[in-house]
Design an enzyme around this catalytic site. Sequence first.
Site, PDB file in Angstrom:
ATOM      1  N   ASP A  29       3.307   5.462  -9.832  1.00 45.39           N
ATOM      2  CA  ASP A  29       2.574   6.648  -9.439  1.00 45.39           C
ATOM      3  C   ASP A  29       2.059   6.676  -8.258  1.00 45.39           C
ATOM      4  OD1 ASP A  29       0.590   8.974  -9.703  1.00 45.39           O
ATOM      5  OD2 ASP A  29       1.228   8.926 -11.721  1.00 45.39           O
ATOM      6  N   ILE A  30       2.345   7.765  -7.525  1.00 45.03           N
ATOM      7  CA  ILE A  30       1.613   7.949  -6.177  1.00 45.03           C
ATOM      8  C   ILE A  30       0.167   8.073  -6.116  1.00 45.03           C
ATOM      9  CG2 ILE A  30       2.049  10.438  -5.640  1.00 45.03           C
ATOM     10  CD1 ILE A  30       3.148   7.524  -3.196  1.00 45.03           C
ATOM     11  N   HIS A  93       7.975  12.195 -18.936  1.00 43.70           N
ATOM     12  CA  HIS A  93       7.570  11.040 -18.422  1.00 43.70           C
ATOM     13  C   HIS A  93       6.450  10.211 -19.173  1.00 43.70           C
ATOM     14  CE1 HIS A  93       5.095  13.727 -16.167  1.00 43.70           C
ATOM     15  NE2 HIS A  93       4.140  12.817 -16.183  1.00 43.70           N
ATOM     16  N   HIS A  95       3.002   7.583 -18.802  1.00 46.93           N
ATOM     17  CA  HIS A  95       2.293   6.932 -18.064  1.00 46.93           C
ATOM     18  C   HIS A  95       1.996   5.497 -18.578  1.00 46.93           C
ATOM     19  CE1 HIS A  95       0.634  10.104 -15.313  1.00 46.93           C
ATOM     20  NE2 HIS A  95       0.987  10.923 -16.384  1.00 46.93           N
TER      21      HIS A  95
HETATM   22  P1  5GP Z   1       1.528  14.664 -15.386  1.00 43.87           P
HETATM   23  O1  5GP Z   1       2.583  15.626 -15.421  1.00 43.87           O
HETATM   24  O2  5GP Z   1       1.620  13.639 -16.427  1.00 43.87           O
HETATM   25  O3  5GP Z   1       0.075  15.487 -15.527  1.00 43.87           O
HETATM   26  O4  5GP Z   1       1.160  14.090 -14.092  1.00 43.87           O
HETATM   27  C1  5GP Z   1       2.207  13.584 -13.151  1.00 43.87           C
HETATM   28  C2  5GP Z   1       1.956  12.345 -12.535  1.00 43.87           C
HETATM   29  O5  5GP Z   1       3.141  12.112 -11.514  1.00 43.87           O
HETATM   30  C3  5GP Z   1       0.556  12.411 -11.769  1.00 43.87           C
HETATM   31  O6  5GP Z   1      -0.089  11.174 -12.155  1.00 43.87           O
HETATM   32  C4  5GP Z   1       1.078  12.254 -10.165  1.00 43.87           C
HETATM   33  O7  5GP Z   1       0.181  11.361  -9.523  1.00 43.87           O
HETATM   34  C5  5GP Z   1       2.443  11.786 -10.224  1.00 43.87           C
HETATM   35  N1  5GP Z   1       3.159  12.262  -9.161  1.00 43.87           N
HETATM   36  C6  5GP Z   1       3.343  13.678  -8.817  1.00 43.87           C
HETATM   37  N2  5GP Z   1       4.318  13.517  -7.747  1.00 43.87           N
HETATM   38  C7  5GP Z   1       4.659  12.244  -7.647  1.00 43.87           C
HETATM   39  C8  5GP Z   1       5.542  11.915  -6.626  1.00 43.87           C
HETATM   40  O8  5GP Z   1       6.095  12.555  -5.815  1.00 43.87           O
HETATM   41  N3  5GP Z   1       5.801  10.622  -6.600  1.00 43.87           N
HETATM   42  C9  5GP Z   1       5.305   9.617  -7.342  1.00 43.87           C
HETATM   43  N4  5GP Z   1       5.542   8.393  -7.376  1.00 43.87           N
HETATM   44  N5  5GP Z   1       4.330  10.179  -8.348  1.00 43.87           N
HETATM   45  C10 5GP Z   1       4.172  11.738  -8.249  1.00 43.87           C
END
Ligand code: 5GP
Length: 135
Positions: A29-30, A93, A95
Amino acid sequence: MASIFSKIVAGEIPAYKVAETTGFLAFLDINPLAEGHVLVIPKKEVDELFDLDDETYTGLQIFAKIVATGMKKVLPCKRIGVTVIGLEVPHAHIHLIPINGVNDMNFTKPKLKFTPEEFSATAEKIKAALRTTEG
Ligand code: 5GP
């Protein structure tokens, strides 16, 4: 429009990958909550986890288990926390977060910053562990 994760799958944007199969991908995660915060995804783009077909869903869970087992070997933590949110990226996805307490899973906390070298080193560490993880 392709999700940001589909762009990672296609190699159109970079990611610190830790594991890959024909159907699944794991990468850092970035904006991590902890060192080694990993996302596991199906390459097939489906928004919500519970909308995945059964084969992809169970395959993803098994893939997550393999990745988490490797993470546990090399990251200093008590457990690998598992959560699904999906409010930011509409591509299913999971985590996987190395944790020592429940507050380490608090997504409202400020995210950690790592240099590219640190991200690479963490990804390499997990990859090395996975090379020696059986089953
Ligand atoms: P969620 O959709 O579960 O709320 O969060 C999405 C997760 O993806 C976040 O923790 C965010 O930091 C991560 N994320 C969003 N864009 C990118 C990206 O371009 N690259 C990576 N490696 N992680 C990402």
